[in-house]
Write a protein that holds these residues in place. Structure first.
Motif, PDB file in Angstrom:
ATOM      1  N   GLU A 175      -6.982  16.784  -4.354  1.00  0.00           N
ATOM      2  CA  GLU A 175      -6.842  17.492  -5.656  1.00  0.00           C
ATOM      3  C   GLU A 175      -5.334  17.637  -6.110  1.00  0.00           C
ATOM      4  N   ILE A 176      -5.003  17.316  -7.347  1.00  0.00           N
ATOM      5  CA  ILE A 176      -3.640  17.226  -7.871  1.00  0.00           C
ATOM      6  C   ILE A 176      -3.651  18.356  -8.961  1.00  0.00           C
ATOM      7  N   LYS A 177      -3.135  19.449  -8.692  1.00  0.00           N
ATOM      8  CA  LYS A 177      -3.125  20.647  -9.567  1.00  0.00           C
ATOM      9  C   LYS A 177      -2.292  20.412 -10.713  1.00  0.00           C
ATOM     10  N   PRO A 178      -2.286  21.031 -11.863  1.00  0.00           N
ATOM     11  CA  PRO A 178      -1.511  20.839 -13.240  1.00  0.00           C
ATOM     12  C   PRO A 178      -0.202  21.028 -12.798  1.00  0.00           C
ATOM     13  N   ASP A 179       0.470  21.857 -11.994  1.00  0.00           N
ATOM     14  CA  ASP A 179       1.575  21.839 -11.686  1.00  0.00           C
ATOM     15  C   ASP A 179       2.134  21.097 -10.589  1.00  0.00           C
ATOM     16  N   GLU A 180       1.749  19.853 -10.445  1.00  0.00           N
ATOM     17  CA  GLU A 180       2.013  18.929  -9.270  1.00  0.00           C
ATOM     18  C   GLU A 180       2.108  17.673  -9.918  1.00  0.00           C
ATOM     19  N   GLU A 181       2.748  16.874  -9.194  1.00  0.00           N
ATOM     20  CA  GLU A 181       2.985  15.385  -9.317  1.00  0.00           C
ATOM     21  C   GLU A 181       2.596  14.463  -8.437  1.00  0.00           C
ATOM     22  N   PRO A 182       1.770  13.394  -8.569  1.00  0.00           N
ATOM     23  CA  PRO A 182       1.477  12.493  -7.516  1.00  0.00           C
ATOM     24  C   PRO A 182       2.862  11.875  -7.188  1.00  0.00           C
ATOM     25  N   VAL A 183       3.125  12.069  -5.794  1.00  0.00           N
ATOM     26  CA  VAL A 183       4.315  11.482  -5.247  1.00  0.00           C
ATOM     27  C   VAL A 183       3.877  10.281  -4.156  1.00  0.00           C
ATOM     28  N   PHE A 184       4.388   8.948  -4.279  1.00  0.00           N
ATOM     29  CA  PHE A 184       3.880   7.947  -3.473  1.00  0.00           C
ATOM     30  C   PHE A 184       4.883   7.409  -2.659  1.00  0.00           C
ATOM     31  N   TRP A 185       4.605   7.141  -1.401  1.00  0.00           N
ATOM     32  CA  TRP A 185       5.431   6.618  -0.417  1.00  0.00           C
ATOM     33  C   TRP A 185       4.901   5.148   0.191  1.00  0.00           C
ATOM     34  N   ALA A 186       5.736   4.244   0.497  1.00  0.00           N
ATOM     35  CA  ALA A 186       5.271   3.005   0.911  1.00  0.00           C
ATOM     36  C   ALA A 186       4.321   3.231   2.376  1.00  0.00           C
ATOM     37  N   CYS A 187       3.611   2.516   2.362  1.00  0.00           N
ATOM     38  CA  CYS A 187       2.493   2.941   3.739  1.00  0.00           C
ATOM     39  C   CYS A 187       2.558   1.718   4.746  1.00  0.00           C
ATOM     40  N   GLY A 188       2.202   2.228   6.001  1.00  0.00           N
ATOM     41  CA  GLY A 188       2.147   1.297   6.950  1.00  0.00           C
ATOM     42  C   GLY A 188       0.753   0.446   7.089  1.00  0.00           C
ATOM     43  N   VAL A 189      -0.185   0.706   6.036  1.00  0.00           N
ATOM     44  CA  VAL A 189      -1.587   0.185   6.177  1.00  0.00           C
ATOM     45  C   VAL A 189      -1.172  -1.091   5.032  1.00  0.00           C
ATOM     46  N   THR A 190      -0.078  -1.395   4.780  1.00  0.00           N
ATOM     47  CA  THR A 190       0.207  -2.682   3.872  1.00  0.00           C
ATOM     48  C   THR A 190      -0.135  -3.958   4.950  1.00  0.00           C
ATOM     49  N   PRO A 191       0.043  -3.891   6.072  1.00  0.00           N
ATOM     50  CA  PRO A 191      -0.412  -5.037   6.581  1.00  0.00           C
ATOM     51  C   PRO A 191      -1.832  -5.227   6.570  1.00  0.00           C
ATOM     52  N   GLN A 192      -2.812  -4.312   6.586  1.00  0.00           N
ATOM     53  CA  GLN A 192      -4.021  -4.389   6.442  1.00  0.00           C
ATOM     54  C   GLN A 192      -4.703  -5.208   4.966  1.00  0.00           C
ATOM     55  N   VAL A 251       1.048  -0.995  -0.041  1.00  0.00           N
ATOM     56  CA  VAL A 251       0.046  -0.077  -0.192  1.00  0.00           C
ATOM     57  C   VAL A 251       0.882   1.203   0.046  1.00  0.00           C
ATOM     58  N   VAL A 252       0.582   1.962  -0.607  1.00  0.00           N
ATOM     59  CA  VAL A 252       1.103   3.620  -0.855  1.00  0.00           C
ATOM     60  C   VAL A 252       0.444   4.555  -0.270  1.00  0.00           C
ATOM     61  N   SER A 253       0.894   5.754   0.358  1.00  0.00           N
ATOM     62  CA  SER A 253       0.277   6.900   0.514  1.00  0.00           C
ATOM     63  C   SER A 253       0.702   7.863  -0.700  1.00  0.00           C
ATOM     64  N   MET A 254      -0.055   8.920  -0.946  1.00  0.00           N
ATOM     65  CA  MET A 254       0.067   9.980  -1.937  1.00  0.00           C
ATOM     66  C   MET A 254      -0.058  11.289  -1.540  1.00  0.00           C
ATOM     67  N   ARG A 255       1.086  12.182  -1.933  1.00  0.00           N
ATOM     68  CA  ARG A 255       0.618  13.530  -1.391  1.00  0.00           C
ATOM     69  C   ARG A 255       1.147  14.257  -2.897  1.00  0.00           C
ATOM     70  N   PRO A 256       0.390  14.994  -3.367  1.00  0.00           N
ATOM     71  CA  PRO A 256       0.802  16.013  -4.686  1.00  0.00           C
ATOM     72  C   PRO A 256       1.761  16.952  -4.020  1.00  0.00           C
ATOM     73  N   ILE A 257       2.790  17.022  -4.963  1.00  0.00           N
ATOM     74  CA  ILE A 257       4.000  17.816  -4.776  1.00  0.00           C
ATOM     75  C   ILE A 257       4.354  18.590  -6.109  1.00  0.00           C
ATOM     76  N   LYS A 258       4.555  19.997  -5.833  1.00  0.00           N
ATOM     77  CA  LYS A 258       4.876  20.734  -6.942  1.00  0.00           C
ATOM     78  C   LYS A 258       6.107  20.233  -7.858  1.00  0.00           C
ATOM     79  N   ARG A 259       6.006  20.252  -9.083  1.00  0.00           N
ATOM     80  CA  ARG A 259       7.218  19.773  -9.824  1.00  0.00           C
ATOM     81  C   ARG A 259       8.512  20.451  -9.424  1.00  0.00           C
TER      82      ARG A 259
END
Length: 228
Positions: free
Chosen positions: A179-196, A127-135
């Motif tokens: 929301e992910i804005k036009p000047d942003e990229e979705p960035v994904f981190w490994a997530c501790g919900v993986t056990p679920q 499982v991953v968590s996602m945060r929109p980050i400006k490019r």
């Protein structure tokens, strides 16, 4: 009650959670304190899960293993796994805004097609968590979070969600869409919900976990788990 007025210390946060004064997500709560995912298993599954965590340190960075025998059934073992909420204050300090905090939402989490390394009875998807980050801040976000390997560390994926099996970012498996804005990229981190997700795959006879986004807040400081 806003996150900002909720609690400034880990002890105060735990008290308000235990007395039902706070039922929301814990992102931004008691800033500077390490937050942890929780998994509780019978003793006969504990070694397999410990091995699973050791083989999958990105989604399941193990912080602590403890027994609950003084408080509950005498064969239950608890595992505290690092949480990405623990590096969010460092991101904010670096000038990287976090939209889920700004909007008072839970972070968006997705089940991927990335397989974890199996151990005993445990296997399943990451499982991953996602945060929109400006490019123009993506490199900085990687640098900042890389300093916290005990709480997931650097992103595991940047860009196209379909490359890791996510069909629609508007439909997270856990948490809430942001929301992910036009000047942003979705960035994904490994997530501790993986056990679920692993539990849904391998179906152990008994397993207790935290609710996604509602973490165990420790007395440890984020800085104690940072590397230079």
């Amino acid at each position: 009650m806003t996150v900002q007025s909720f609690a400034s210390t880990a002890e105060e946060a735990r008290h308000r959670i235990r007395t039902n004064q706070w039922r929301g997500v814990t992102s931004g709560v008691a800033p500077g304190h390490v937050q942890a995912n929780l998994a509780i298993l019978p003793r006969d599954l504990a070694f397999d899960f410990l091995l699973f965590c050791q083989r999958n340190p990105k989604p399941c960075p193990l912080l602590e293993v403890d027994t609950l025998e003084d408080y509950w059934q005498d064969d239950l073992v608890s595992f505290l796994l690092g949480c990405s909420f623990s590096f969010e204050q460092a991101m904010i300090d670096a000038g990287i805004p976090l939209r889920h905090q700004e909007q008072g939402k839970n972070v968006a989490m997705y089940i991927t097609n990335v397989a974890t390394a199996p151990a005993g009875v445990f296997s399943g998807p990451m499982v991953v968590s996602m945060r929109p980050i400006k490019r123009d801040q993506v490199v900085r976000a990687v640098q900042v979070t890389s300093r916290f390997p005990a709480t997931h560390g650097a992103p595991v994926h940047i860009g196209s969600p379909r490359d890791i099996g996510i069909r629609d970012l508007d439909l997270p498996d856990f948490g809430e869409m942001v929301e992910i804005k036009p000047d942003e990229e979705p960035v994904f981190w490994a997530c501790g919900v993986t056990p679920q997700a692993v539990a849904l795959s391998c179906k152990p006879p008994l397993m207790f976990t935290h609710a996604p986004g509602r973490m165990f807040i420790t007395d440890h400081r984020d800085a104690d788990y940072a590397v230079l």
